[in-house]
Design a protein around this motif. Structure first.
Motif, mmCIF file in Angstrom:
data_model
loop_
_atom_site.group_PDB
_atom_site.id
_atom_site.type_symbol
_atom_site.label_atom_id
_atom_site.label_comp_id
_atom_site.label_asym_id
_atom_site.label_seq_id
_atom_site.Cartn_x
_atom_site.Cartn_y
_atom_site.Cartn_z
ATOM 1 N N GLY A 506 -0.363 3.100 -24.656
ATOM 2 C CA GLY A 506 -0.695 1.765 -24.182
ATOM 3 C C GLY A 506 -1.878 1.785 -23.242
ATOM 4 N N SER A 507 -2.177 0.616 -22.680
ATOM 5 C CA SER A 507 -3.412 0.439 -21.904
ATOM 6 C C SER A 507 -3.231 0.563 -20.400
ATOM 7 C CB SER A 507 -4.011 -0.939 -22.211
ATOM 8 O OG SER A 507 -3.085 -1.966 -21.895
ATOM 9 N N ASP A 508 -1.982 0.690 -19.928
ATOM 10 C CA ASP A 508 -1.739 0.764 -18.491
ATOM 11 C C ASP A 508 -1.415 2.203 -18.108
ATOM 12 O OD1 ASP A 508 -1.007 0.536 -15.862
ATOM 13 O OD2 ASP A 508 0.492 -1.049 -16.163
ATOM 14 N N PRO A 509 -2.361 2.941 -17.524
ATOM 15 C CA PRO A 509 -2.099 4.349 -17.184
ATOM 16 C C PRO A 509 -1.011 4.519 -16.131
ATOM 17 C CG PRO A 509 -4.185 3.610 -16.241
ATOM 18 C CD PRO A 509 -3.733 2.513 -17.153
ATOM 19 N N ALA A 510 -0.756 3.475 -15.349
ATOM 20 C CA ALA A 510 0.301 3.567 -14.333
ATOM 21 C C ALA A 510 1.694 3.436 -14.950
ATOM 22 C CB ALA A 510 0.103 2.483 -13.275
ATOM 23 N N ARG A 511 1.781 2.809 -16.148
ATOM 24 C CA ARG A 511 3.072 2.624 -16.822
ATOM 25 C C ARG A 511 2.918 2.948 -18.309
ATOM 26 N NH1 ARG A 511 5.461 -1.899 -17.383
ATOM 27 N NH2 ARG A 511 7.574 -1.239 -16.894
ATOM 28 N N PRO A 512 2.675 4.204 -18.641
ATOM 29 C CA PRO A 512 2.483 4.546 -20.051
ATOM 30 C C PRO A 512 3.769 4.332 -20.855
ATOM 31 C CG PRO A 512 2.647 6.523 -18.700
ATOM 32 C CD PRO A 512 2.578 5.372 -17.756
ATOM 33 N N LEU A 513 3.602 3.792 -22.041
ATOM 34 C CA LEU A 513 4.747 3.577 -22.916
ATOM 35 C C LEU A 513 5.295 4.888 -23.457
ATOM 36 C CD1 LEU A 513 3.313 0.524 -24.849
ATOM 37 C CD2 LEU A 513 5.348 0.481 -23.392
ATOM 38 N N ILE A 514 4.409 5.858 -23.655
ATOM 39 C CA ILE A 514 4.812 7.170 -24.168
ATOM 40 C C ILE A 514 4.127 8.229 -23.314
ATOM 41 C CG2 ILE A 514 4.952 8.668 -26.167
ATOM 42 C CD1 ILE A 514 4.717 6.266 -27.967
ATOM 43 N N ASN A 515 4.921 9.183 -22.801
ATOM 44 C CA ASN A 515 4.405 10.107 -21.800
ATOM 45 C C ASN A 515 5.149 11.437 -21.924
ATOM 46 O OD1 ASN A 515 3.633 11.457 -19.477
ATOM 47 N ND2 ASN A 515 3.863 9.672 -18.141
ATOM 48 N N HIS A 516 4.505 12.435 -22.557
ATOM 49 C CA HIS A 516 5.154 13.717 -22.815
ATOM 50 C C HIS A 516 6.533 13.475 -23.450
ATOM 51 C CE1 HIS A 516 2.081 14.888 -19.879
ATOM 52 N NE2 HIS A 516 2.271 16.148 -20.202
ATOM 53 N N PRO A 517 6.577 12.762 -24.576
ATOM 54 C CA PRO A 517 7.871 12.388 -25.157
ATOM 55 C C PRO A 517 8.604 13.590 -25.747
ATOM 56 C CG PRO A 517 6.130 11.868 -26.687
ATOM 57 C CD PRO A 517 5.450 12.335 -25.419
ATOM 58 N N ILE A 518 9.920 13.488 -25.742
ATOM 59 C CA ILE A 518 10.731 14.551 -26.366
ATOM 60 C C ILE A 518 11.671 13.900 -27.391
ATOM 61 C CG2 ILE A 518 12.206 16.532 -25.976
ATOM 62 C CD1 ILE A 518 11.202 16.729 -23.148
ATOM 63 N N GLY A 519 12.885 13.547 -26.970
ATOM 64 C CA GLY A 519 13.859 13.024 -27.912
ATOM 65 C C GLY A 519 13.636 11.566 -28.256
ATOM 66 N N ASN A 520 14.157 11.161 -29.412
ATOM 67 C CA ASN A 520 14.217 9.752 -29.762
ATOM 68 C C ASN A 520 15.526 9.487 -30.487
ATOM 69 O OD1 ASN A 520 13.540 11.001 -32.176
ATOM 70 N ND2 ASN A 520 11.794 9.696 -32.634
ATOM 71 N N ALA A 521 15.945 8.232 -30.513
ATOM 72 C CA ALA A 521 17.225 7.874 -31.134
ATOM 73 C C ALA A 521 17.169 6.434 -31.595
ATOM 74 C CB ALA A 521 18.377 8.069 -30.138
ATOM 75 N N ALA A 522 17.769 6.174 -32.752
ATOM 76 C CA ALA A 522 17.876 4.813 -33.259
ATOM 77 C C ALA A 522 19.173 4.178 -32.771
ATOM 78 C CB ALA A 522 17.848 4.825 -34.792
ATOM 79 N N ASP A 523 19.188 2.845 -32.658
ATOM 80 C CA ASP A 523 20.444 2.141 -32.430
ATOM 81 C C ASP A 523 20.934 1.582 -33.761
ATOM 82 O OD1 ASP A 523 19.078 -0.264 -32.932
ATOM 83 O OD2 ASP A 523 18.996 -0.856 -30.822
ATOM 84 N N SER A 524 22.058 0.873 -33.728
ATOM 85 C CA SER A 524 22.683 0.437 -34.972
ATOM 86 C C SER A 524 21.837 -0.588 -35.722
ATOM 87 C CB SER A 524 24.070 -0.146 -34.679
ATOM 88 O OG SER A 524 23.972 -1.346 -33.925
ATOM 89 N N LYS A 525 20.904 -1.234 -35.030
ATOM 90 C CA LYS A 525 20.049 -2.246 -35.649
ATOM 91 C C LYS A 525 18.712 -1.666 -36.127
ATOM 92 C CE LYS A 525 22.160 -5.754 -32.709
ATOM 93 N NZ LYS A 525 23.159 -4.789 -32.188
ATOM 94 N N TYR A 565 9.548 -3.138 -26.842
ATOM 95 C CA TYR A 565 10.356 -4.248 -26.342
ATOM 96 C C TYR A 565 9.787 -4.700 -24.997
ATOM 97 C CZ TYR A 565 14.487 -7.088 -25.485
ATOM 98 O OH TYR A 565 15.346 -8.135 -25.255
ATOM 99 N N PRO A 566 9.719 -6.008 -24.754
ATOM 100 C CA PRO A 566 9.169 -6.482 -23.472
ATOM 101 C C PRO A 566 9.871 -5.834 -22.284
ATOM 102 C CG PRO A 566 9.468 -8.323 -24.980
ATOM 103 C CD PRO A 566 10.075 -7.120 -25.654
ATOM 104 N N GLY A 567 9.082 -5.422 -21.314
ATOM 105 C CA GLY A 567 9.606 -4.746 -20.134
ATOM 106 C C GLY A 567 9.540 -3.246 -20.206
ATOM 107 N N SER A 568 9.297 -2.703 -21.410
ATOM 108 C CA SER A 568 9.167 -1.244 -21.539
ATOM 109 C C SER A 568 7.901 -0.781 -20.808
ATOM 110 C CB SER A 568 9.052 -0.861 -23.022
ATOM 111 O OG SER A 568 10.234 -1.139 -23.719
ATOM 112 N N PRO A 569 7.948 0.440 -20.264
ATOM 113 C CA PRO A 569 9.046 1.411 -20.252
ATOM 114 C C PRO A 569 10.058 1.085 -19.151
ATOM 115 C CG PRO A 569 7.173 2.318 -19.093
ATOM 116 C CD PRO A 569 6.729 0.979 -19.619
ATOM 117 N N PHE A 570 11.254 1.664 -19.272
ATOM 118 C CA PHE A 570 12.338 1.416 -18.325
ATOM 119 C C PHE A 570 12.576 2.676 -17.487
ATOM 120 C CE2 PHE A 570 13.172 -1.065 -22.214
ATOM 121 C CZ PHE A 570 13.011 -2.345 -21.684
ATOM 122 N N THR A 571 12.907 2.461 -16.236
ATOM 123 C CA THR A 571 13.090 3.577 -15.307
ATOM 124 C C THR A 571 14.402 3.402 -14.545
ATOM 125 O OG1 THR A 571 11.831 2.431 -13.594
ATOM 126 C CG2 THR A 571 10.591 3.888 -15.051
#
Length: 706
Positions: A506-525, A565-571
């Motif tokens: 993303g465009s905000d270096p202070a709140r990157p959407l993806i940052n040294h990512p590791i795991g991921n998981a889907a939900d039921s939807k 999703y709006p509000g991402s990333p979450f901390t």
């Protein structure tokens, strides 16, 4: 490739029917009958005897009821008989089972009540008889309330037949239903006095004992165990269940803010419990494969990377390293381990061969029940250049009985390189993230002769990877979402291998959407969550760009639009180097932290926590919470049983199994691995297993009616 034959499928089915029949015998013939009666009379005139007590003192005039949950009745809650205790707390219940009930799998429950007080026990055994009377006491009550937490409601205990049966076995780890004493697994190493779990269990037993002693303490317990925005618990089992589902109270670390801790310290406090309030009331059961905690070459596991569950709830786990003494070089792990649903090592396990070589984060079951692992080739540097040096170019496949399908070199087709995430889709295609060459491999229908490699970016021969694909998850459309650990991105790949979209920081270096990512998981939807470590640069083969580990987060991507999703990333919620991530049957998000921080020269004394967040279904979250709000406290769910965690998954009973992959303060080059798995008893909404593609909640979790 070698698939399960129809004969093997039939044998597996016969094996489960044998388990079910054994369970029926456990809960019918095992409740001893009058001597001298015929077989027909035995079916009609069964009896169960026992003793109701608190603090080893028999309790008179308790109303004792016997219930069963039968698999053929959808796991509904069926009364079988009742009785009352005499002056010494003894009781006998006579009951009968119909012919159809005897043919079903069943779990028996005993409830003893007087006024608001309640004691309970779930009866289980691996034998076909229970030859002695049972004990129903404070400890068996806490064991039942925790192991069956996700199946308990005001109307009883009911749910998925396999999950219920497995929970009855897990409960025996906490309390012995025959003697009423603390279960052997909880009482001994690596638990016992080595972690705070036994003290937490005893504190909860003190809470139950307080309710037995004083009616007013029952009212206080019911009020304290009121779900956020809900109504007070109606009985002790429901209260214990609610405490597991909502294990942390506001105001931490103020002891006065936690009424459960206050009740546990009241008079009488019969059992040696916690001296200080915990961050949560979950029970963290530590598992090493035996009654030991010290590392040695005789250990079962060393640095388990991840875990997966089969259709019966058996757990399959892989090893990064071979077991070794602390401080000694540990070469690539060569074993696949199978645990029973109660975390006992299955006879014949561990399994060897098939090309196993330092398997990492990748493990999955395919639709026919075979187990696949990605052979990353973890090893300590001293192993390089020796005969034990690990290859990094294969996947291994095993049948459900532990027989290897892959050859001694593993399956190498499809240009596999330093494989990590390994996932099956619902069509039986296997997808492998190649951390070492910026590609993914598809193994169509599990047939390695058809393997196809899909490059994800330009990479010159001999050039180090720029993206480092790490984790894979499949959405509802069969698309594969792959995290790029070094590329700070995630790619969505169509079933034909085409790159549909690249998701970036993303465009905000202070709140990157993806940052040294590791795991991921889907939900039921079909939405996808990603764990942003802000630290890891995976060693495939070298780590050259580690982050500061100061800005961990998770991000949700919408399955239909592929947009954040709006509000991402979450901390918050105790995030510290999030690594693995899993979604439970309520679409609640569980995050497994490798924290408390990156691997630094200065040792840390901080504990690792597990984080939990409100998912896409906010109706299953505490009232007022939004998507991405932390449910766990700012510390996470901490325990001194936890070390540095990588993977974690949720079983059919709602237990969360997490991997103590590294020690808290390791030497990264000399046996850094931890030697245990930790199970959070009953903590999450159960899932149908195996999880292939987006998770499927167990439809039968809702309790039946009395």
């Amino acid at each position: 490739m070698k698939q399960l034959t129809s004969t093997q499928h039939s044998a597996l089915g016969r094996g489960w029917r044998a388990i079910a029949l054994s369970a029926t015998l456990i809960f019918t013939l095992a409740a001893c009958s009058d001597g001298g009666s015929s077989s027909k009379d035995e079916e009609k005139h069964l009896k169960l005897s026992g003793h109701v007590e608190s603090n080893s003192t028999g309790l008179a005039d308790y109303n004792v009821k016997l219930y069963a949950s039968f698999s053929g009745d959808g796991g509904s809650w069926v009364p079988l008989g009742s009785g009352s205790t005499n002056r010494g707390g003894e009781f006998t219940i006579r009951y009968a089972l119909s012919e159809s009930q005897q043919a079903q799998q069943a779990v028996l429950f005993v409830e003893a009540t007087r006024g608001s007080a309640m004691l309970a026990s779930a009866i289980g055994s691996d034998n076909s008889r229970i030859d002695t009377p049972i004990v129903v006491n404070d400890h068996t009550t806490v064991a039942t309330g925790n192991a069956f937490a996700q199946f308990i409601s005001a109307s009883g205990i009911a749910g998925d037949a396999i999950g219920m049966y497995n929970a009855s076995q897990m409960a025996t780890n906490l309390a012995d239903p025959i003697s009423g004493s603390v279960g052997a697994a909880l009482a001994s190493s690596p638990n016992g006095d080595e972690t705070s779990t036994l003290a937490t269990f005893n504190s909860l037993a003190n809470v139950v004992a307080a309710c037995v002693a004083e009616e007013s303490d029952c009212a206080e317990l019911f009020a304290a165990a009121t779900p956020p925005g809900g109504t007070p618990a109606s009985n002790v089992l429901e209260a214990l269940s609610n405490i597991v589902k909502y294990p942390s109270y506001p105001g931490y670390p103020d002891d006065a803010a936690d009424p459960i801790f206050g009740l546990s310290k009241g008079s009488p406090a019969h059992y040696l419990g916690l001296a200080a309030r915990p961050t949560n009331w979950l029970l963290f059961l530590k598992v090493t494969g035996g009654a030991y905690s010290d590392q040695s070459p005789s250990n079962l596991v060393n640095a388990v990377g991840n875990i997966a569950f089969d259709a019966l709830g058996y757990a399959w786990a892989n090893d990064n390293y071979e077991p070794q003494y602390p401080g000694q070089p540990a070469c690539a792990g060569l074993r696949l381990i199978k645990f029973s649903p109660s975390a006992q090592v299955v006879p014949g396990s561990p399994y060897f061969g098939g090309g196993l070589s330092g398997a990492g984060f990748g493990i999955t079951l395919d639709p026919v029940g075979n187990i696949w692992t990605g052979n990353f080739g973890f090893e300590d540097p001293p192993c390089i250049g020796t005969p034990q040096e690990a290859p990094h170019n294969s996947v291994s496949v095993f049948q459900p009985d532990g027989t290897p399908i892959s050859p001694s070199t593993g399956f190498t087709q499809g240009n596999i390189s330093w494989p990590q995430g390994t996932s099956s889709d619902r069509a039986g295609n296997i997808w492998v993230a190649n951390c070492g060459n910026d590609s993914v491999t598809k193994i169509p229908n599990g047939d390695p002769t058809q393997a196809i490699n899909f490059p994800l970016g330009p990479l010159a021969p001999g050039e180090l990877p720029k993206l480092k694909p790490f984790s894979t998850v499949v959405d509802l459309d069969g698309n594969v979402w792959v995290t790029m650990n070094r590329g700070d991105s995630m790619m969505i790949i169509a079933p034909d291998g085409a790159i549909l979209k690249t998701l970036t920081a993303g465009s905000d270096p202070a709140r990157p959407l993806i940052n040294h990512p590791i795991g991921n998981a889907a939900d039921s939807k079909g939405n996808v969550w990603i764990a942003n470590s802000n630290w890891l640069d995976a060693p495939c083969p070298a780590s050259l760009r580690e982050g500061p580990a100061t800005n961990p987060s998770i991000t949700l991507y919408q399955g239909d639009t592929h947009e954040p999703y709006p509000g991402s990333p979450f901390t918050g919620g105790g995030l510290t180097v999030p690594w693995g991530i899993s979604v439970d049957g309520n679409d609640t998000v569980w995050v497994f932290n490798f924290g408390p921080d990156g691997i630094e020269a200065t040792p840390t004394t901080a504990l690792t926590g597990i984080s939990r967040f409100c998912g896409a279904d906010t109706s299953k979250c505490p009232p007022g919470m939004k998507v991405g709000d932390p449910i766990s406290p700012a510390t996470g769910y901490m325990s001194d049983a936890l070390e540095r965690i990588t993977g974690g998954q949720i079983d059919r009973s709602g237990n969360v199994w997490v991997m103590n992959n590294w020690k808290q303060n390791p030497n990264p080059d000399l046996n850094p691995g931890g030697n245990s798995i930790v199970i959070l008893i009953g903590a999450a909404a159960p899932l149908n297993t195996p999880v292939i593609g987006p998770p499927v909640p167990l439809a039968a979790v809702a309790a039946g009616k009395r």
